[in-house]
Design a protein around this motif. Structure first.
Motif, short mmCIF file in Angstrom:
data_model
loop_
_atom_site.label_atom_id
_atom_site.label_comp_id
_atom_site.label_asym_id
_atom_site.label_seq_id
_atom_site.Cartn_x
_atom_site.Cartn_y
_atom_site.Cartn_z
N GLU A 98 0.83 -1.22 0.00
CA GLU A 98 0.00 0.00 0.00
C GLU A 98 0.85 1.26 0.00
O GLU A 98 0.38 2.33 -0.36
N LYS A 99 2.14 1.14 0.38
CA LYS A 99 3.06 2.29 0.35
C LYS A 99 4.21 1.99 -0.61
O LYS A 99 5.33 2.53 -0.44
N LYS A 100 3.96 1.16 -1.60
CA LYS A 100 4.97 0.81 -2.61
C LYS A 100 6.28 0.35 -1.97
O LYS A 100 7.38 0.65 -2.45
N ALA A 126 7.74 1.43 0.68
CA ALA A 126 8.57 2.42 1.38
C ALA A 126 9.02 1.78 2.69
O ALA A 126 8.24 1.09 3.35
N ALA A 169 10.00 1.81 -2.82
CA ALA A 169 9.98 3.26 -3.11
C ALA A 169 10.97 4.00 -2.22
O ALA A 169 10.89 5.23 -2.10
N ASN A 220 13.33 4.90 1.29
CA ASN A 220 13.04 5.20 2.70
C ASN A 220 11.67 5.85 2.83
O ASN A 220 11.26 6.65 1.99
N ASP A 221 10.97 5.52 3.91
CA ASP A 221 9.68 6.15 4.17
C ASP A 221 9.89 7.65 4.36
O ASP A 221 10.59 8.07 5.29
N LEU A 222 9.29 8.45 3.49
CA LEU A 222 9.54 9.89 3.53
C LEU A 222 8.85 10.55 4.73
O LEU A 222 9.28 11.61 5.17
N VAL A 231 13.40 2.82 -6.01
CA VAL A 231 13.83 4.19 -5.75
C VAL A 231 14.74 4.23 -4.52
O VAL A 231 14.51 3.50 -3.55
N PHE A 276 6.45 16.52 -1.01
CA PHE A 276 6.00 15.16 -1.34
C PHE A 276 4.82 14.77 -0.46
O PHE A 276 3.80 14.27 -0.94
N ARG A 317 1.54 16.48 -1.51
CA ARG A 317 1.23 16.64 -2.93
C ARG A 317 -0.19 16.23 -3.28
O ARG A 317 -0.78 16.78 -4.21
N LYS A 318 -0.76 15.26 -2.58
CA LYS A 318 -2.11 14.81 -2.95
C LYS A 318 -3.20 15.70 -2.36
O LYS A 318 -4.34 15.62 -2.75
#
Ligand code: COA
Length: 250
Positions: A22-24, A26, A62, A64-66, A105, A244, A247-248
């Protein structure tokens, strides 16, 4: 420890699967801790001959968890889990094979620098947007990538944040083989079983000769880490991480 990392034994192969679709994928502190523990436990277990890293379909990781990075950027505690994991990875005593599909990433790219064989699907893109995030390369990549592919491609990957397709990654020596999505895990497990069946001591000495001393890499990881921690509290990083995370909502 966390449901986001699944550890499985397939004969003499230890499979470490990042599992946070669900968090790619991360990677959180708890995930780094679980993966570091798996590497050290597997290295200490004579029944394990080889480690395998996998993600989920479409997402190796994706990075490290940002949200964790933003927490540090805004004054939170800076966990050592990521650095402990990187050192365990660079110092791992047994061969490591990775299977990468889709998103790769940040550490989802640089983790593979420490693998002995990496298989990636044709839809995979390797990308390290460290500088865009106000950060610097990690995982020893500032040392390993220029050695692997030369300064110019290293600059494109690590400083410009250019995406490298699986074919480019293969040409650059970052991965071993480009495979179809449907074949990825079968190829990885076949290679892991081949590795696991080799005479253990002869393979260990051979691998150690190929890799050289991990000390130089570990020192570079520490040097990168000092810059990285300083950068996390910079205005550049704060602005990029906030952008980031929000952004949504825009
Ligand atoms: N840290 C925290 N959460 C992340 C994340 C990361 N590194 N990467 C993705 N996510 C989250 C997204 O916020 C989103 O969460 P939400 O559904 O609660 O909003 C979810 O994972 C899915 O991501 P989304 O961006 O919708 O998927 P996508 O397929 O459109 O894009 C990426 C995938 C990886 C290209 C994009 O998410 C991205 O650029 N992520 C940041 C990568 C990065 O900079 N990593 C750090 C490198 S040092």
């Amino acid at each position: 420890m966390t449901e986001h990392v699944l550890i499985e034994r397939r004969g003499a192969v230890q499979v470490i699967r990042m599992n946070r679709p669900e968090k790619k994928n991360a990677i959180t502190s708890a995930m780094y801790a679980a993966m570091a523990r798996a590497l050290t436990d597997g290295d200490a277990d004579p029944g394990v001959h080889c480690h395998v890293f996998l993600g989920v379909p479409g997402a190796f990781s994706a990075g490290n968890d940002l949200a964790d990075f933003l927490a540090v950027a805004t004054g939170g505690e800076n966990s050592t889990d990521v650095w402990d994991f990187l050192i365990a990875l660079a110092s791992a005593a047994k061969p490591i094979i990775s299977g990468v599909d889709g998103i790769a990433v940040g550490i989802g790219t640089t983790l593979n620098l420490h693998c002995d064989l990496t298989f990636a699907t044709s839809r995979t893109v390797f990308r390290t947007p460290f500088v865009d995030l106000g950060l610097v390369p990690e995982a020893g990549s500032s040392l390993l990538v220029p050695k692997l592919m030369g300064r110019q491609r290293a600059f494109a990957l690590l400083c410009l944040g250019e995406g490298f397709s699986a074919t480019m990654a293969k040409d650059a020596g970052l991965i071993y083989e480009v495979v179809d999505e449907a074949d990825l895990e079968a190829k990885v497990f076949a290679a892991a079983e081949q590795v696991a069946a080799k005479p253990v001591q002869a393979l260990k000495i051979s691998r150690d000769l190929l890799r050289g001393s991990p000390e130089e890499i570990v020192n570079r990881i520490r040097e990168e880490g000092a810059h990285f921690r300083e950068r996390l509290t910079s205005e550049e990083a704060h602005a990029a991480l906030t952008a980031f995370m929000s952004r949504k909502k825009a």
